[in-house]
Scaffold this active site. Structure first.
Site, PDB file in Angstrom:
ATOM      1  N   HIS A  65      46.394  43.598  32.446  1.00 12.28           N
ATOM      2  CA  HIS A  65      45.397  42.518  32.436  1.00 12.28           C
ATOM      3  C   HIS A  65      46.069  41.286  31.836  1.00 12.28           C
ATOM      4  O   HIS A  65      46.713  41.379  30.784  1.00 12.28           O
ATOM      5  CB  HIS A  65      44.203  42.958  31.588  1.00 12.28           C
ATOM      6  CG  HIS A  65      43.001  42.086  31.723  1.00 12.28           C
ATOM      7  ND1 HIS A  65      42.974  40.787  31.264  1.00 12.28           N
ATOM      8  CD2 HIS A  65      41.788  42.314  32.276  1.00 12.28           C
ATOM      9  CE1 HIS A  65      41.777  40.266  31.522  1.00 12.28           C
ATOM     10  NE2 HIS A  65      41.041  41.173  32.136  1.00 12.28           N
TER      11      HIS A  65
ATOM     12  N   ARG B  11      37.795  33.138  32.214  1.00  6.44           N
ATOM     13  CA  ARG B  11      38.432  32.280  33.226  1.00  6.44           C
ATOM     14  C   ARG B  11      37.466  32.002  34.369  1.00  6.44           C
ATOM     15  O   ARG B  11      37.472  30.932  34.957  1.00  6.44           O
ATOM     16  CB  ARG B  11      39.724  32.920  33.726  1.00  6.44           C
ATOM     17  CG  ARG B  11      40.878  32.730  32.744  1.00  6.44           C
ATOM     18  CD  ARG B  11      42.141  33.447  33.182  1.00  6.44           C
ATOM     19  NE  ARG B  11      42.066  34.871  32.917  1.00  6.44           N
ATOM     20  CZ  ARG B  11      42.453  35.827  33.742  1.00  6.44           C
ATOM     21  NH1 ARG B  11      42.950  35.511  34.922  1.00  6.44           N
ATOM     22  NH2 ARG B  11      42.354  37.091  33.412  1.00  6.44           N
TER      23      ARG B  11
HETATM   24  O1  MEZ Z   1      37.299  45.110  36.166  1.00  2.47           O
HETATM   25  C1  MEZ Z   1      37.830  44.762  35.111  1.00  2.47           C
HETATM   26  O2  MEZ Z   1      38.884  45.240  34.727  1.00  2.47           O
HETATM   27  C2  MEZ Z   1      37.192  43.699  34.313  1.00  2.47           C
HETATM   28  C3  MEZ Z   1      35.911  43.192  34.795  1.00  2.47           C
HETATM   29  C4  MEZ Z   1      37.829  43.239  33.240  1.00  2.47           C
HETATM   30  C5  MEZ Z   1      37.479  42.006  32.535  1.00  2.47           C
HETATM   31  O3  MEZ Z   1      38.304  41.104  32.523  1.00  2.47           O
HETATM   32  O4  MEZ Z   1      36.390  41.903  31.993  1.00  2.47           O
END
Ligand code: MEZ
Length: 568
Positions: A332, A352
């Site tokens: 992420h 974002r």
């Molecule tokens: O699906 C995901 O991983 C998600 C929604 C993560 C996030 O940034 O909140």
């Protein structure tokens, strides 16, 4: 703007950079208001940046499996070690364990996918046991923040969603699975609403939808920044209201049980923290054990819950189930880089989605904030590593600013508190006011893109074994887009539960529960001279104190020899 007291909460070396972020903020907000955005990358640039900077492509980050049904497939070295491991106990001991419980459907895993499967199986008239390693609900579902993608608004369609999912996954997804995912999305959303899930809505009752990275339409539905927690709440309530569901917390599956015809007929469960193993016999089994974030692939920090240790992959692989799409892990883009006590903690993409921009140490944008996740991750690493434009942390890690205060300017005062109640309160307790203070972020290991191959009815290559959620592969291909995990666990969790129920009803009791698959796997290890001291599933990560920065935070590439040495 930060007060001088707030500014003093950051290390001195960061302050000049923070001032530049503040100085450029009004111009950036004005540009957004004019409808201007940082240009999106061309497909060619995307591929080039991924190739050069995404951790998946790091030398030595992966190696080929030497045994098992997916022999030759490359997976992260940390996972390969577990997939080629020995069981936690010797097989002769395991064989002597007597069946203590019989049930129609055994569900392994008590997160979103497992609980949805249990509900579906129970509603189809079956007795169900949810065996879960931690407490019921402790899972990545619970920790999901930003939302669930569903194409339910007029300007959107399941077809549009389908195309986005394929594009995000570099067209490596299983298209039949994606079709089911997107077409059943609206039904699942209604199902959640009927159970009382509180989604963000306008006063008219219309659901709010937002953009996520790589999506062509606004289709992210959320419950503040605690969408997974709210979802798990209603699923757990629903499951607990059904008398035919029993839950067994703190019991982790350490092996599947199969009969003489190769059908799944139960599992061995170890009581966590106790030296006690029990056998459960079932007419069918659902595997919903989640992912592998706690393996810290390439020493990256993780956003995952404590139990994400790849247990399901390990026991399924030993039982002969092929895996797919595990070459690529999801990092992420915005895990916390500072304060370092929070390293790796997720800062949801919804920030974002509502306009927060990614900025380098000069206060400049360097990437469109809503590129697909793998591309944004590569861009951040590129900015820190190639251009040395990251902000240094006290432990010599690097990060880029996520300019959260922009959100209040774009959407009005009170937006952050309302849209992000979880993170707002959490950071406020630590003296960080997200309305005025940007956060330093860096990619964090977030999701296991691939896993056990499944069919559209959530079946696997083993009769009687069904699987759903992060332990499976195919829906997302090489790269998942945000919000599709919460959708997938429900769509395929329900399929798995219904299919398992049908299988139990039609096939009745299987044969004698045994471990011949495990013996075959151990012979395979022997025959291929794979010597290992590793035992798995590991159930919990084995760390003591973590030293920062992990190598991943510096974006170091490791060379092959270092890693192969560990396995010879
Ligand atoms: O699906 C995901 O991983 C998600 C929604 C993560 C996030 O940034 O909140």
């Amino acid at each position: 703007m930060m007060t001088s007291e707030e500014m003093m909460r950051f290390p001195e070396e960061m302050r000049p950079s923070l001032r530049m972020v503040e100085q450029s903020r009004n111009d950036r907000v004005a540009a957004v208001r004019r409808g201007e955005s940082y240009p999106s990358l061309s497909l060619t640039d995307r591929e080039a940046w991924l190739e050069e900077f995404h951790p998946d492509y790091s030398y030595g980050g992966r190696r080929a499996l030497r045994v098992g049904p997916s022999r030759g497939m490359e997976v992260p070295v940390e996972l390969a070690e577990l997939l080629e491991s020995k069981p936690r106990r010797i097989v002769q001991q395991l064989r002597r364990i007597e069946v203590e419980k019989r049930v129609d459907v055994l569900v392994i895993g008590g997160g979103g996918a497992g609980t949805a499967a249990a509900i579906a199986a129970a509603e189809a008239g079956q007795s169900v046991l949810i065996a879960t390693k931690l407490r019921h609900g402790d899972s990545n579902t619970l920790m999901a923040e930003g939302g669930i993608q569903v194409a339910d608004h007029e300007c959107d369609s399941p077809l549009q969603h389908f195309l986005d999912v394929l594009g995000g996954g570099h067209f490596t997804n299983d298209r039949d699975l994606v079709e089911i995912l997107v077409t059943e999305g609206p039904l699942v959303l209604r199902w959640l609403e009927e159970q009382g899930m509180q989604f963000d809505k306008y006063p008219t009752g219309r659901m709010k939808v937002r953009h996520g990275g790589g999506t062509s339409r606004q289709r992210l539905h959320s419950a503040g920044d605690v969408t997974g927690l709210e979802m798990m709440r209603v699923l757990q309530d629903h499951a607990e209201s059904l008398e035919t569901i029993e839950t067994l917390p703190f019991h982790a599956a350490i092996e599947l049980l199969t009969d003489e015809r190769g059908r799944a007929v139960g599992a061995l469960l170890e009581q966590v923290g106790k030296n006690r193993v029990m056998a459960v016999q079932a007419k069918s089994v659902v595997l919903a054990t989640g992912g592998f974030g706690r393996l810290h692939v390439q020493s990256f920090p993780t956003s995952n819950h404590y139990g994400a240790t790849a247990d399901g992959l390990v026991i399924a692989y030993r039982a002969g189930l092929p895996l797919r799409d595990l070459e690529n892990s999801q990092f992420h883009p915005t895990g916390i880089a500072y304060p370092e006590s929070k390293t790796g903690l997720l800062i949801t993409e919804k920030f974002r989605g509502l306009g927060a921009q990614l900025l380098n140490r000069h206060g400049d944008q360097f990437v469109f904030s809503l590129e697909p996740r793998d591309v944004t991750t590569a861009a951040i690493i590129r900015e820190c590593k190639e251009y040395d434009n990251g902000v240094a942390t006290p432990s010599d890690g690097r990060g880029v600013w996520l300019d959260i205060p922009m959100i209040e300017l774009l959407h009005g005062r009170g937006t952050i508190e309302k849209e992000f109640p979880g993170r707002f309160k959490e950071f406020m307790h630590r003296g960080i006011d997200l309305r005025t203070m940007p956060l330093l972020s860096y990619p964090t290991l977030h999701y296991q893109n691939g896993g056990v191959s499944i069919t559209p009815d959530a079946g696997t290559d083993m009769p009687g074994l069904f699987a759903a959620g992060e332990v499976t592969g195919g829906v997302h291909g090489k790269n998942r887009l945000m919000g599709n995990a919460l959708l997938e666990i429900l769509v395929f969790g329900l399929h798995a539960g219904r299919s398992a129920a049908l299988f139990s009803q039609e096939m009745g009791e299987g044969g004698y529960p045994g471990l011949s698959h495990l013996e075959a796997f151990l012979s395979d290890l022997d025959e291929r001279s794979v010597n290992t001291n590793v035992t798995a599933p590991s159930l919990l990560p084995s760390y003591g104190p973590v030293e920062w920065p992990l190598t991943g935070i510096n974006g170091d590439r490791r060379d092959n020899d270092d890693l192969t040495g560990r396995f010879s």
